[in-house]
Design a protein around this motif. Structure first.
Motif, PDB file in Angstrom:
ATOM      1  N   ALA A  49       0.984  -1.244   0.050  1.00 47.13           N
ATOM      2  CA  ALA A  49      -0.095   0.134  -0.062  1.00 47.13           C
ATOM      3  C   ALA A  49       0.843   1.380  -0.004  1.00 47.13           C
ATOM      4  O   ALA A  49       0.373   2.302  -0.215  1.00 47.13           O
ATOM      5  CB  ALA A  49      -0.794   0.020   0.978  1.00 47.13           C
ATOM      6  N   ASN A  69      -2.087   4.020  -0.217  1.00 51.61           N
ATOM      7  CA  ASN A  69      -3.389   3.783  -0.723  1.00 51.61           C
ATOM      8  C   ASN A  69      -4.095   2.569  -0.202  1.00 51.61           C
ATOM      9  O   ASN A  69      -3.586   1.679   0.722  1.00 51.61           O
ATOM     10  CB  ASN A  69      -3.290   3.632  -2.275  1.00 51.61           C
ATOM     11  CG  ASN A  69      -2.767   1.988  -2.270  1.00 51.61           C
ATOM     12  OD1 ASN A  69      -3.414   1.014  -2.452  1.00 51.61           O
ATOM     13  ND2 ASN A  69      -1.560   2.210  -2.960  1.00 51.61           N
ATOM     14  N   PHE A  70      -5.499   2.494  -0.102  1.00 53.52           N
ATOM     15  CA  PHE A  70      -6.311   1.568   0.472  1.00 53.52           C
ATOM     16  C   PHE A  70      -7.356   0.895  -0.421  1.00 53.52           C
ATOM     17  O   PHE A  70      -8.378   0.800  -0.094  1.00 53.52           O
ATOM     18  CB  PHE A  70      -6.931   2.334   1.702  1.00 53.52           C
ATOM     19  CG  PHE A  70      -6.188   3.074   2.636  1.00 53.52           C
ATOM     20  CD1 PHE A  70      -5.517   2.320   3.765  1.00 53.52           C
ATOM     21  CD2 PHE A  70      -6.023   4.445   2.608  1.00 53.52           C
ATOM     22  CE1 PHE A  70      -4.687   3.077   4.688  1.00 53.52           C
ATOM     23  CE2 PHE A  70      -5.127   5.079   3.536  1.00 53.52           C
ATOM     24  CZ  PHE A  70      -4.537   4.316   4.396  1.00 53.52           C
ATOM     25  N   GLN A  73      -9.171  -2.121   0.475  1.00 59.69           N
ATOM     26  CA  GLN A  73     -10.127  -2.080   1.828  1.00 59.69           C
ATOM     27  C   GLN A  73     -11.350  -1.286   1.600  1.00 59.69           C
ATOM     28  O   GLN A  73     -12.213  -1.301   2.275  1.00 59.69           O
ATOM     29  CB  GLN A  73      -9.396  -1.491   2.987  1.00 59.69           C
ATOM     30  CG  GLN A  73      -8.267  -2.549   3.432  1.00 59.69           C
ATOM     31  CD  GLN A  73      -7.363  -1.497   4.569  1.00 59.69           C
ATOM     32  OE1 GLN A  73      -6.603  -0.899   4.115  1.00 59.69           O
ATOM     33  NE2 GLN A  73      -7.849  -1.845   5.860  1.00 59.69           N
ATOM     34  N   ASN A  80      -4.987   9.428  -1.906  1.00 61.92           N
ATOM     35  CA  ASN A  80      -4.070   8.799  -1.107  1.00 61.92           C
ATOM     36  C   ASN A  80      -3.715   9.733   0.164  1.00 61.92           C
ATOM     37  O   ASN A  80      -3.807  10.894  -0.126  1.00 61.92           O
ATOM     38  CB  ASN A  80      -3.055   8.275  -1.734  1.00 61.92           C
ATOM     39  CG  ASN A  80      -3.215   7.148  -2.864  1.00 61.92           C
ATOM     40  OD1 ASN A  80      -4.304   6.599  -2.826  1.00 61.92           O
ATOM     41  ND2 ASN A  80      -2.279   6.871  -3.992  1.00 61.92           N
ATOM     42  N   LEU A 133      -5.912   2.868   9.609  1.00 62.70           N
ATOM     43  CA  LEU A 133      -6.854   2.348   8.539  1.00 62.70           C
ATOM     44  C   LEU A 133      -6.272   1.020   8.075  1.00 62.70           C
ATOM     45  O   LEU A 133      -7.128   0.265   7.613  1.00 62.70           O
ATOM     46  CB  LEU A 133      -6.765   3.389   7.654  1.00 62.70           C
ATOM     47  CG  LEU A 133      -7.936   4.768   7.690  1.00 62.70           C
ATOM     48  CD1 LEU A 133      -7.757   5.799   6.811  1.00 62.70           C
ATOM     49  CD2 LEU A 133      -9.353   4.495   8.249  1.00 62.70           C
ATOM     50  N   ASP A 134      -4.748   1.092   7.812  1.00 66.28           N
ATOM     51  CA  ASP A 134      -4.299  -0.170   7.367  1.00 66.28           C
ATOM     52  C   ASP A 134      -4.586  -1.121   7.979  1.00 66.28           C
ATOM     53  O   ASP A 134      -4.683  -2.423   7.861  1.00 66.28           O
ATOM     54  CB  ASP A 134      -2.748   0.246   6.883  1.00 66.28           C
ATOM     55  CG  ASP A 134      -2.122  -1.228   6.648  1.00 66.28           C
ATOM     56  OD1 ASP A 134      -2.340  -1.597   5.482  1.00 66.28           O
ATOM     57  OD2 ASP A 134      -1.257  -1.703   7.368  1.00 66.28           O
TER      58      ASP A 134
END
Length: 252
Positions: A49, A69-70, A73, A80, A133-134
């Motif tokens: 990511a 970046n996600f 998910q 980003n 978030l990751d």
């Protein structure tokens, strides 16, 4: 300090020699950029990511940004999150400092004639947001999510639970006594243990999770100490690693 902006980056400066044994400063700049990306990737659950975007890479003042970046998910983020930016200062931006040679007191050179100066801006708040978030991961067989922070970032390093299935009332009491004893040993070593029973009480005695396993995963606890009725007999407890789900045995 930008008015109305709550993101105050940590700014660092790095000196790169114009010429070195390994080659021109451009090689040192690329090494620095790779090391910064590697530093971020080691804390991400999904290292892929972390991306690098370079601009003016062939000029004397290259710029680069490291972002997360996600896409895997589906957070529906339009952009980003920028973790860090790097740029080479122009010669006119370099402070007018004079460097004295350690070998020859008479030999002096200006800072801009000897080094290239790299400005690194680390966006702390966006970096913390990106790591959180990751770490949010969907469970394999459930609709709920869990927090998979890096072991060095997890607020709780270990949790304890008692497997009370098929245990007698006396064994349940002794297992919980052993659990409290282990918690005291961890506290003496400055290791904060997560206790699901305490979090349940703080939540108003409303159980949020099916069992202690699920609670430990939800709070991102990397290791789980499992106490069974057999632990009272042979003094052996199981230690579960969150990511590999393997159980290791430890004799008390």
């Amino acid at each position: 300090d930008v008015p109305g902006c709550h993101d105050h980056p940590c700014v660092l400066y790095t000196l790169l020699p114009l010429q070195r044994d390994e080659g021109k400063w451009t090689f040192a700049y690329q090494d620095l950029l790779r090391s910064r990306r590697k530093w971020w990737k080691k804390y991400f659950f999904n290292p892929s990511a972390v991306e690098i975007t370079e601009t003016d890479s062939r000029s004397d003042v290259p710029k680069a940004s490291i972002a997360a970046n996600f896409e895997d998910q589906n957070f529906d983020l339009s952009n980003n999150l920028t973790l860090e930016t790097m740029r080479m200062l122009d010669k006119d931006e370099v402070p007018q400092l004079v460097l004295h040679s350690a070998k020859d007191d008479k030999e002096t050179k200006s800072l801009s004639d000897t080094f290239k100066v790299v400005e690194i801006c680390c966006h702390i708040s966006q970096g913390c947001t990106a790591l959180l978030l990751d770490g949010v991961r969907k469970r394999l067989f459930l609709d709920s999510t869990r927090l998979a922070l890096d072991k060095n970032l997890a607020p709780f390093k270990v949790a304890l639970c008692c497997v009370e299935t098929l245990a007698t009332e006396k064994e349940k009491l002794e297992m919980n006594m052993l659990k409290r004893y282990l918690q005291q040993l961890l506290d003496r070593s400055n290791i904060t243990a997560f206790d699901n029973s305490v979090s349940t009480v703080e939540a108003g005695n409303q159980k949020k999770f099916f069992n202690d396993y699920e609670a430990a995963d939800a709070y991102g606890v990397p290791h789980l100490i499992v106490i069974t009725s057999d632990s009272l007999k042979d003094g052996v407890i199981n230690i579960r690693d969150r990511e590999v789900s393997n159980l290791s045995q430890f004799c008390l």
